[in-house]
Design an enzyme around this catalytic site. Structure first.
Site, PDB file in Angstrom:
ATOM      1  N   GLY A 185     -13.551  -4.361  -6.600  1.00 25.15           N
ATOM      2  CA  GLY A 185     -13.507  -3.992  -8.010  1.00 25.15           C
ATOM      3  C   GLY A 185     -14.838  -3.468  -8.475  1.00 25.15           C
ATOM      4  O   GLY A 185     -15.538  -2.823  -7.694  1.00 25.15           O
TER       5      GLY A 185
ATOM      6  N   GLU B 187      -9.701  -3.301   4.879  1.00 22.63           N
ATOM      7  CA  GLU B 187      -8.550  -2.395   4.739  1.00 22.63           C
ATOM      8  C   GLU B 187      -8.880  -0.953   5.085  1.00 22.63           C
ATOM      9  O   GLU B 187      -7.981  -0.145   5.250  1.00 22.63           O
ATOM     10  CB  GLU B 187      -7.978  -2.489   3.316  1.00 22.63           C
TER      11      GLU B 187
ATOM     12  N   SER C  26      16.142  17.338  -1.722  1.00 25.56           N
ATOM     13  CA  SER C  26      15.155  18.404  -1.831  1.00 25.56           C
ATOM     14  C   SER C  26      14.828  18.992  -0.474  1.00 25.56           C
ATOM     15  O   SER C  26      14.166  20.015  -0.372  1.00 25.56           O
ATOM     16  CB  SER C  26      13.874  17.834  -2.442  1.00 25.56           C
ATOM     17  N   GLY C  27      15.276  18.322   0.575  1.00 19.66           N
ATOM     18  CA  GLY C  27      14.855  18.720   1.912  1.00 19.66           C
ATOM     19  C   GLY C  27      13.694  17.856   2.381  1.00 19.66           C
ATOM     20  O   GLY C  27      13.341  17.866   3.552  1.00 19.66           O
TER      21      GLY C  27
ATOM     22  N   CYS D 162     -14.617  -8.186  -0.859  1.00 16.01           N
ATOM     23  CA  CYS D 162     -15.683  -7.525  -1.619  1.00 16.01           C
ATOM     24  C   CYS D 162     -15.863  -8.193  -2.981  1.00 16.01           C
ATOM     25  O   CYS D 162     -16.251  -9.346  -3.059  1.00 16.01           O
ATOM     26  CB  CYS D 162     -15.416  -6.025  -1.723  1.00 16.01           C
ATOM     27  N   TYR D 163     -15.535  -7.476  -4.054  1.00 13.58           N
ATOM     28  CA  TYR D 163     -15.668  -8.084  -5.380  1.00 13.58           C
ATOM     29  C   TYR D 163     -14.825  -9.357  -5.474  1.00 13.58           C
ATOM     30  O   TYR D 163     -15.263 -10.368  -6.047  1.00 13.58           O
ATOM     31  CB  TYR D 163     -15.214  -7.086  -6.451  1.00 13.58           C
TER      32      TYR D 163
ATOM     33  N   HIS E  27     -14.909  -4.330   3.576  1.00 16.87           N
ATOM     34  CA  HIS E  27     -13.552  -3.842   3.296  1.00 16.87           C
ATOM     35  C   HIS E  27     -12.739  -3.771   4.593  1.00 16.87           C
ATOM     36  O   HIS E  27     -12.780  -2.755   5.289  1.00 16.87           O
ATOM     37  CB  HIS E  27     -13.610  -2.452   2.661  1.00 16.87           C
TER      38      HIS E  27
ATOM     39  N   LYS F 278       5.087   5.431   1.841  1.00 22.82           N
ATOM     40  CA  LYS F 278       5.591   6.583   2.593  1.00 22.82           C
ATOM     41  C   LYS F 278       5.850   6.262   4.072  1.00 22.82           C
ATOM     42  O   LYS F 278       6.889   6.640   4.623  1.00 22.82           O
ATOM     43  CB  LYS F 278       4.581   7.730   2.484  1.00 22.82           C
TER      44      LYS F 278
ATOM     45  N   VAL G  41      11.417  14.145   2.841  1.00 23.33           N
ATOM     46  CA  VAL G  41      11.699  12.856   3.462  1.00 23.33           C
ATOM     47  C   VAL G  41      12.309  11.869   2.459  1.00 23.33           C
ATOM     48  O   VAL G  41      13.293  11.194   2.750  1.00 23.33           O
ATOM     49  CB  VAL G  41      10.397  12.206   3.995  1.00 23.33           C
ATOM     50  N   ASP G  42      11.717  11.789   1.267  1.00 26.25           N
ATOM     51  CA  ASP G  42      12.101  10.720   0.347  1.00 26.25           C
ATOM     52  C   ASP G  42      13.558  10.821  -0.077  1.00 26.25           C
ATOM     53  O   ASP G  42      14.309   9.849   0.016  1.00 26.25           O
ATOM     54  CB  ASP G  42      11.206  10.736  -0.902  1.00 26.25           C
ATOM     55  N   SER G  43      13.963  11.989  -0.544  1.00 25.39           N
ATOM     56  CA  SER G  43      15.351  12.097  -1.010  1.00 25.39           C
ATOM     57  C   SER G  43      16.316  11.944   0.162  1.00 25.39           C
ATOM     58  O   SER G  43      17.399  11.376   0.003  1.00 25.39           O
ATOM     59  CB  SER G  43      15.574  13.408  -1.768  1.00 25.39           C
ATOM     60  N   ALA G  44      15.928  12.404   1.344  1.00 24.62           N
ATOM     61  CA  ALA G  44      16.815  12.278   2.512  1.00 24.62           C
ATOM     62  C   ALA G  44      17.020  10.811   2.874  1.00 24.62           C
ATOM     63  O   ALA G  44      18.145  10.363   3.117  1.00 24.62           O
ATOM     64  CB  ALA G  44      16.229  13.042   3.706  1.00 24.62           C
TER      65      ALA G  44
END
Ligand code: XMP
Length: 526
Positions: free
Chosen positions: A60, A177, A229-230, A87-88, A175, A381, A232-235
């Site tokens: 933070g 991550e 839409s073609g 960290c913070y 960190h 994603k 990834v997400d909508s598929a």
């Protein structure tokens, strides 16, 4: 609206306002444990009520001494919940537990060597004595809280990590991550699996199982529509809903004529073959071309495309609703491929679906009379891709690079017309073919190909003078497209792409490489 909840053991990441909280949640998910980001204003009572399997305090602001700097209620550490400070969060934890945080005046930033100072700790067990970590801090923990073992230090920081095994509390100044911390993911796993003892059950098949059950519960026997839409997400969203409710789902694909080579076929043929979904294709290319004629201002282009897209989709939806009605059925639901980062960015899962107006061409007006089904609302994603693979979608769809809703229109600098679209489509197809052939798809996050349609330069080809357009290659590497670097593609590949484009696309006589990071450049040129 689908609820943001799961039955899986959950790790809550308290967001202290750094850009790292989402990344931490992603890394926890990579350790196969479900994780959510919550604001630091969440009370301990609310946290406890969620019965989290663990809590992680994120990085933070630079100093716990800053006026208004967020602190952590010590009651959290009495609740029997395993806690990990980063960290913070590590400093706030030290302070809340009675340790001491000092303004040392020295800053540690970037790659730093971390040295283990204990041998029987959990978080660093089996890791080398020295490891490279990513630091970014001004203050330091000077004295660890009572009952805690100091488990690591650096040249500049005597207390760079601590842990209390019995209370399942630990923290690190660096960190873990970020990828620059060489054993960062192992450190997180050690905390999650070994210190906190959380089972790794967040896997693609369990996600599918849970989402399918949730969709069935939400939709019942009503009908659902989904815009494809073609991408990834909508598929993946459509495939999940189809798995849950079969032919109650109808998909609508608006071909706005701004797609790349082969994309319509991918949806019409490959996606339908893989899922068996019912699909309505609306061919609206000429309407979009008419609307875009002579428009070269990027914002006007985007708005025009968004406006027309909504109108065309609404017409198709209305026709489906009328058709279902004639059979005594109701179309009540609309699938939306909202992802978890959108949920976090729109206010930590407060339950409102914010549609990014200029960024998401699938975004529909609020007065559309549908209830949203959002089966990807919990997912990052990479998880969407994993779920797509689990559902048997073609790799060409699942591994597809992101492509903007307004399509090739925002990759033509200048007005859009059929000729210009063809030139860009041909050049783009060459680029995609060559990058795939070189096996570099997964190393490039995205590679826009841009046509500078209003620019011409002199060239020579054969014995003749040419006066053609430049094509810009914009390969990038990125985690989330919020920031990006230009991808260092091999010169051989770039040379080959350049040769092929100038040989095969007669209107193009120059290929240039965009070597701008984001910021200052955006990914797309418009
Ligand atoms: P920029 O150009 O803003 O792009 O750096 C960041 C990411 O967003 C994508 N992008 C869009 N995606 N509709 C979309 O669905 C849009 O209008 C849009 N504009 C940009 C871009 O491709 C990149 O991945």
């Amino acid at each position: 609206m689908s609820e943001l909840r799961t039955d899986h053991p959950t790790v809550l990441v308290v967001d202290f306002g750094a850009q790292y909280a989402q990344l931490i949640a992603r890394r926890v998910r990579e350790a196969s444990i479900y994780s959510e980001v919550i604001p630091h204003t969440t009370s301990v009572a609310e946290i406890v009520a969620r019965q989290p399997a663990a809590v992680i305090l994120s990085g933070g602001p630079s100093s716990v001494y800053e006026p208004g700097a967020p602190s952590i209620d010590p009651a959290l550490f009495e609740a029997g919940i395993p806690v990990f400070g980063i960290c913070y969060g590590f400093q706030a934890m030290a302070q809340a537990l009675g340790g001491d945080v000092a303004h040392t005046g020295t800053r540690e930033y970037g790659r730093t060597v971390l040295v283990r100072t204990a041998t029987d700790d959990v978080v660093f067990s089996d890791l080398p004595t020295e490891q490279t970590v990513w630091m970014s801090h001004g203050d330091s923990v000077a004295v660890a809280p009572q009952g805690f073992t100091v488990t690591a230090s650096t040249d500049g920081t005597a207390v760079a990590a601590f842990e209390n095994r019995e209370r399942k509390l630990a923290g690190v100044q660096f960190h873990p991550e970020v990828r620059h911390s060489e054993h960062g993911q192992t450190v997180l796993r050690r905390f999650l699996h070994d210190l906190a003892g959380i089972a790794a059950d967040w896997t693609p098949d369990s996600i599918v199982e849970q989402q399918v059950a949730a969709i069935r519960a939400q939709v019942g026997s009503d009908r659902v529509i989904c815009g494809l839409s073609g991408g990834v997400d909508s598929a993946v969203a459509a495939a999940l809903v189809h798995k849950a409710v079969g032919d109650q789902l109808t998909c609508v694909f608006v071909d706005h004529g701004l797609l790349r080579a082969g994309e319509r076929e991918q949806v019409e043929r490959d996606f339908v073959a893989a899922t068996g979904v019912q699909l309505v294709v609306v061919d609206a290319a000429s309407r979009f071309l008419e609307a875009l004629a002579g428009v070269s201002d990027p914002e006007t282009k985007r708005k025009e495309i968004g406006r027309l897209f909504i109108r065309v989709f609404e017409d198709a939806a209305a026709a489906l609703v009328a058709d279902a009605g004639a059979h005594g059925e109701q179309v009540k639901f609309l699938v939306q491929g909202t992802l978890y980062p959108d949920v976090v960015e729109s206010g930590h899962g407060s339950g409102t679906a914010t549609i990014k107006s200029h960024h998401n061409v699938g975004g529909l007006p609020e007065d559309l009379q549908f209830t949203l089904v959002e089966p990807l609302r919990l997912l990052f994603k990479d998880e969407v891709r994993a779920v797509g693979r689990q559902l048997g979608l073609p790799e060409a769809i699942v591994a597809r690079h992101p492509f903007p809703g307004p399509g090739l229109a925002i990759r033509i600098v200048g007005a859009v017309d059929a000729d210009r679209l063809r030139i860009l489509r041909d050049a783009d197809a060459i680029v995609r073919e060559e990058v795939s052939r070189a096996g570099l798809d997964s190393q490039v996050w995205q590679m826009p190909v841009v046509l500078l349609a209003d620019v011409r330069s002199v060239g020579v080809q054969g014995d003749g003078r040419t006066y053609g357009h430049p094509i810009v290659l914009r390969p990038i590497t990125s985690e989330d497209a919020m920031t990006a670097d230009w991808a260092r593609l091999p010169y051989e590949l770039l040379a080959h792409i350049s040769n092929r484009i100038t040989n095969e696309v007669s209107e193009v006589n120059r290929v240039v490489l965009d070597i701008t990071s984001k910021p200052p450049g955006t990914v797309e040129w418009e």
